[in-house]
Scaffold this active site. Structure first.
Site, PDB file in Angstrom:
ATOM      1  N   CYS A   2      31.231  16.118  42.787  1.00 12.98           N
ATOM      2  CA  CYS A   2      32.452  16.104  43.602  1.00 12.98           C
ATOM      3  C   CYS A   2      33.469  15.135  43.001  1.00 12.98           C
ATOM      4  O   CYS A   2      33.106  14.133  42.396  1.00 12.98           O
ATOM      5  CB  CYS A   2      32.148  15.615  45.004  1.00 12.98           C
ATOM      6  SG  CYS A   2      30.912  16.610  45.830  1.00 12.98           S
ATOM      7  N   LYS A 581      30.126  19.322  35.659  1.00 16.33           N
ATOM      8  CA  LYS A 581      30.179  18.621  34.374  1.00 16.33           C
ATOM      9  C   LYS A 581      29.402  17.305  34.405  1.00 16.33           C
ATOM     10  O   LYS A 581      28.685  16.975  33.489  1.00 16.33           O
ATOM     11  CB  LYS A 581      31.652  18.372  34.042  1.00 16.33           C
ATOM     12  CG  LYS A 581      31.885  17.662  32.736  1.00 16.33           C
ATOM     13  CD  LYS A 581      31.818  18.634  31.602  1.00 16.33           C
ATOM     14  CE  LYS A 581      31.943  17.983  30.253  1.00 16.33           C
ATOM     15  NZ  LYS A 581      31.218  18.768  29.246  1.00 16.33           N
TER      16      LYS A 581
END
Ligand code: G6P
Length: 586
Positions: A2, A581
Site C-alpha cells: 500500500c 513492487k
C-alpha cells in the site's frame, strides 16, 4: 504494498494527491481513495480499481479542502471492495486514516471497541481500529499528540499511517514501515516513498521508526513515541526520483528493460563502499547472502560467482526462510542483504535475525535512504534510478554487475571486466526484438513453460521463469538442466515448451543431452544461445561475448519474452494481478 499519502497546503490538495497516488501505484493497485478535511467532518471518496479508472468515475480530485490523505491498496485484511478501500474514518466521521502494514492485534482491539465503545465497523480491515482508537483518546484529551501516543501504545505490528483530523491537523506515524516528510514552500507532504513527491517538493526528512510527525498548517514537529521532540535532518532528493514517467514507452517495464545499456555502466559506482564490502566479505569466515524474489536469485548467483572466481564459499538463504534456519548462522559472520527497494519485510526480518547473531550487515540496494540502508554497516547502490514495473528488470542486471565487481576485487582483478562490452551487447539485442515478438505471438496460448540452465545459468533460468510467471500468468518453472530427468520430463509432451539457456561455455555439451531428452518427448525447444543448433524449434540469438559474462546478457531475451507474451495475452505488465513492487508485510 500500500502507499499512504498526506498533503497539507494553502490550496485544494485533492488533485495533487491523485497525481502522487498515480506515481506510487506500483506499491498496490487494487483500490484507491482520497479524503479531505472539512470543518465538520472528513469527506471521503474511494473505489475499487486503478487510480485513473476510479478517479474518472468518482472524481476524487474534485474534493475541496486544504489538507487531505490518500491511499492505494494491496489487500491484506479484507477483500478488494469499496468498503475495505482506505481512507477509513472513525464512527463520528471526525478522523480519517490511511495505513500501510498490518495491525496484528486488530481482532481483540475491534472486539473491545465494539463491546465497550459501541463502535460499528464498516469494513473488514485491520485499519479501521486506528481512527476509532484515535477518536476515543482525542475525545478524552483534546490533544492530537496525546491521542497518538495513547493509540500507538495499543497497536501491535509493523505499520505506518497518516491520520487526518477534521480541524485540519494531520499526523504521520511510523513503526517499521516507510514514511517520508516532504517539505515545500507552501506545503508539507507525507508519503511512503519519495517517488510520490510532487515536482515542487524536493526537500525531505525521513521519519525514523517509532516516531510521528504532527502537521498543523505550514508547521511540523517530529516526536518519538514517548512524546520527546525528535531531531531530523533534511535531504534533497534528485529530480530523477520525482519525474518518473514512461516517456515514449507504452509501459514502465519495457522502458526499464531498454534502460539497461546505460544502467549497467553505473551499477555500484561507489568506490569506497565497494571496497569496504569486498573487505568484509574477504575477511569473513562465513558469508550469508539473502534476498527475496529476484533479489534472491542474485544471492544464488553470488554463490556461483564468488566460489568460481574468488574461492569464497557463501551460503544463500531466502529472506523469508531465514528465521527457520537461524540457528545455523555462525556468530560474527557477514550477512549480505540484497534488495531493490530496501523495504521488503522479509529482508528486514532476516537482517534483524542476523543482528541477533552479531552478523555484520552489508547490503545492495537501489534506494539509498531505505530502511535496509539504515540497518547496514555499508551499502552499495544500484544507481539504476526508480524501477516502477513490478517485475524487476534493470535492478537485476545492476545487482549482477555489482556481484561481478565484487568477485573481480575478491580475486585481485582476475576478471577485469569491461562493462562497455555488456552494454554494447544489450544495445544489439534491444535493437531488433522482432523475432521475440513473433515467438510471443506463436506461443501465447501455452499453459506451461520450462526454462533450463546449468551452473550459474540455473539462477538465470529461475529469474526468467519468474518474469514469465509474474507478468504473463503462464505457469513457468526454472530448472537446473541436469534435473530434467529427475522429474520434469514426466511433464513433457508436444504441447510443452522449454527455453534452454545455452551459451557456448562449459554447460553447452551437457545441455545437448537435455535438448535430446526434451526433443525425444516431442516437446519444443527455444534456444537462447550465440550458436545455432538444428534441434532448436526457435533460436533466440545472443551476441558472442567473453564466456564469463553470458549470465549478464542472456536474461535480456527472457525479460523480452515475458514482456511481449504479456502484451499478447492482454495483460498490463506494469501491474500484474495480486502482486506489488515492494512487499512490506511478512
Ligand atoms: C516483490 C516484487 C519482486 C521483487 C521482490 C523483492 O515480490 O514483486 O519483483 O523481486 O519483491 O523485492 P526487493 O525490493 O526486496 O528486491
Amino acid at each position: 504494498m500500500c502507499s499512504i499519502l498526506g498533503l497539507s497546503g494553502d490550496y485544494d490538495v485533492a488533485s495533487a494527491i491523485v497525481d502522487s497516488l498515480q506515481k506510487m501505484e506500483y506499491r498496490g493497485y487494487d483500490s484507491v481513495g482520497v479524503a479531505v478535511n472539512n470543518d465538520s467532518e472528513i469527506l471521503v471518496k474511494k473505489g475499487v480499481g486503478k487510480v485513473k479508472v476510479v478517479n474518472d468515475s468518482i472524481h476524487m480530485d474534485k474534493l475541496t479542502g486544504n489538507v487531505g490523505i490518500g491511499h492505494t491498496r494491496w489487500a491484506t485484511h479484507g477483500g478488494v471492495t469499496t468498503e475495505n478501500a482506505h481512507p477509513h474514518t472513525c464512527n463520528t466521521g471526525s478522523i480519517g486514516v490511511v495505513h500501510n502494514g498490518i495491525i496484528e492485534n486488530y481482532v481483540e482491539l475491534r472486539k473491545d471497541l465494539e463491546k465497550n465503545h459501541n463502535v460499528v465497523f464498516k469494513s473488514s480491515t485491520d485499519t479501521e481500529v486506528i481512527p476509532n482508537l484515535l477518536q476515543i483518546y482525542f475525545e478524552k484529551s483534546h490533544d492530537v499528540k496525546k491521542a497518538i501516543m495513547d493509540t500507538v501504545q495499543k497497536l501491535k505490528g509493523h505499520y505506518a499511517f497518516v491520520a487526518l483530523f477534521k480541524d485540519g491537523q494531520m499526523v504521520g506515524v511510523r513503526n517499521h514501515e516507510p514514511l517520508v516528510l516532504g517539505i515545500g514552500r507552501n506545503d508539507l507532504l507525507l508519503t511512503s516513498d519519495v517517488v510520490g513527491l510532487p515536482e515542487n517538493i524536493s526537500s525531505v526528512s525521513y521519519i525514523e521508526d517509532k516516531q510521528f510527525v504532527i502537521i498543523n498548517k505550514n508547521k511540523y514537529r517530529i516526536y518519538d513515541f514517548e512524546g520527546n521532540v525528535a531531531q531530523s535532518s533534511i535531504k534533497t532528493i534528485p529530480k530523477s526520483y520525482q519525474n518518473v514517467s514512461k516517456g515514449l514507452y507504452e509501459h514502465f517495464t519495457i522502458k526499464e528493460i531498454f534502460e539497461q545499456p546505460k544502467t549497467i555502466l553505473v551499477a555500484g559506482e561507489e568506490k569506497n563502499n565497494l571496497e569496504k564490502i569486498v573487505e568484509f566479505i574477504r575477511d569473513s569466515d562465513y558469508v550469508y547472502v539473502t534476498g527475496s524474489g529476484t533479489s534472491y536469485h542474485i544471492a544464488v548467483i553470488a554463490k556461483y560467482l564468488f566460489s568460481r572466481f574468488a574461492g569464497k564459499k557463501v551460503e544463500h538463504v531466502m529472506a523469508s526462510e531465514m528465521k527457520y534456519s537461524s540457528q545455523y548462522i555462525i556468530p560474527n559472520s557477514t550477512l549480505f542483504a540484497i534488495s531493490q527497494s530496501g523495504e521488503s519485510a522479509d529482508i528486514l526480518e532476516s537482517v534483524a535475525i542476523g543482528k541477533t547473531k552479531n552478523a555484520k550487515i552489508l547490503s545492495m540496494i537501489n534506494s539509498k535512504n531505505s530502511s535496509l540502508a539504515r540497518e547496514s554497516l555499508y551499502s552499495i547502490g544500484l544507481n539504476c534510478g526508480p524501477e516502477i514495473g513490478v517485475a524487476a528488470t534493470k535492478s537485476f542486471t545492476s545487482q549482477m554487475a555489482i556481484l561481478y565487481k565484487i568477485a573481480d576485487k575478491l580475486c585481485d582483478d582476475c576478471l577485469g571486466i569491461n562493462f562497455n562490452t555488456v552494454s554494447d551487447a544489450y544495445e544489439k539485442m534491444l535493437s531488433n526484438t522482432s523475432k521475440i515478438r513473433e515467438l510471443a505471438k506463436s506461443i501465447k496460448h501455452i499453459q506451461n513453460i520450462f526454462v533450463i540452465g546449468r551452473g550459474i545459468h540455473y539462477p538465470i533460468a529461475k529469474e526468467g521463469a519468474l518474469k514469465i510467471k509474474e507478468i504473463t500468468y503462464i505457469h513457468a518453472e526454472g530448472i537446473a538442466g541436469g534435473e530434467l530427468k529427475h522429474g520434469p520430463l514426466a511433464l513433457m509432451d508436444s504441447s510443452t515448451y522449454v527455453i534452454v539457456i545455452n551459451p557456448d561455455d562449459d554447460s553447452y555439451v551437457d545441455n545437448a543431452s537435455s535438448i535430446h531428452e526434451i526433443k525425444s518427448r516431442n516437446a519444443k525447444v527455444i534456444g537462447i544461445s550465440n550458436k545455432p543448433d538444428a534441434n532448436y524449434d526457435y533460436w533466440i540469438e545472443i551476441p558472442t561475448i567473453r564466456t564469463d559474462l553470458y549470465p549478464l546478457i542472456e536474461i535480456i531475451p527472457l525479460q523480452l519474452i515475458a514482456y511481449y507474451l504479456a502484451l499478447e495475452r492482454g495483460i498490463d505488465p506494469d501491474y500484474p494481478k495480486n502482486l506489488a513492487k515492494s512487499v512490506t508485510v511478512k
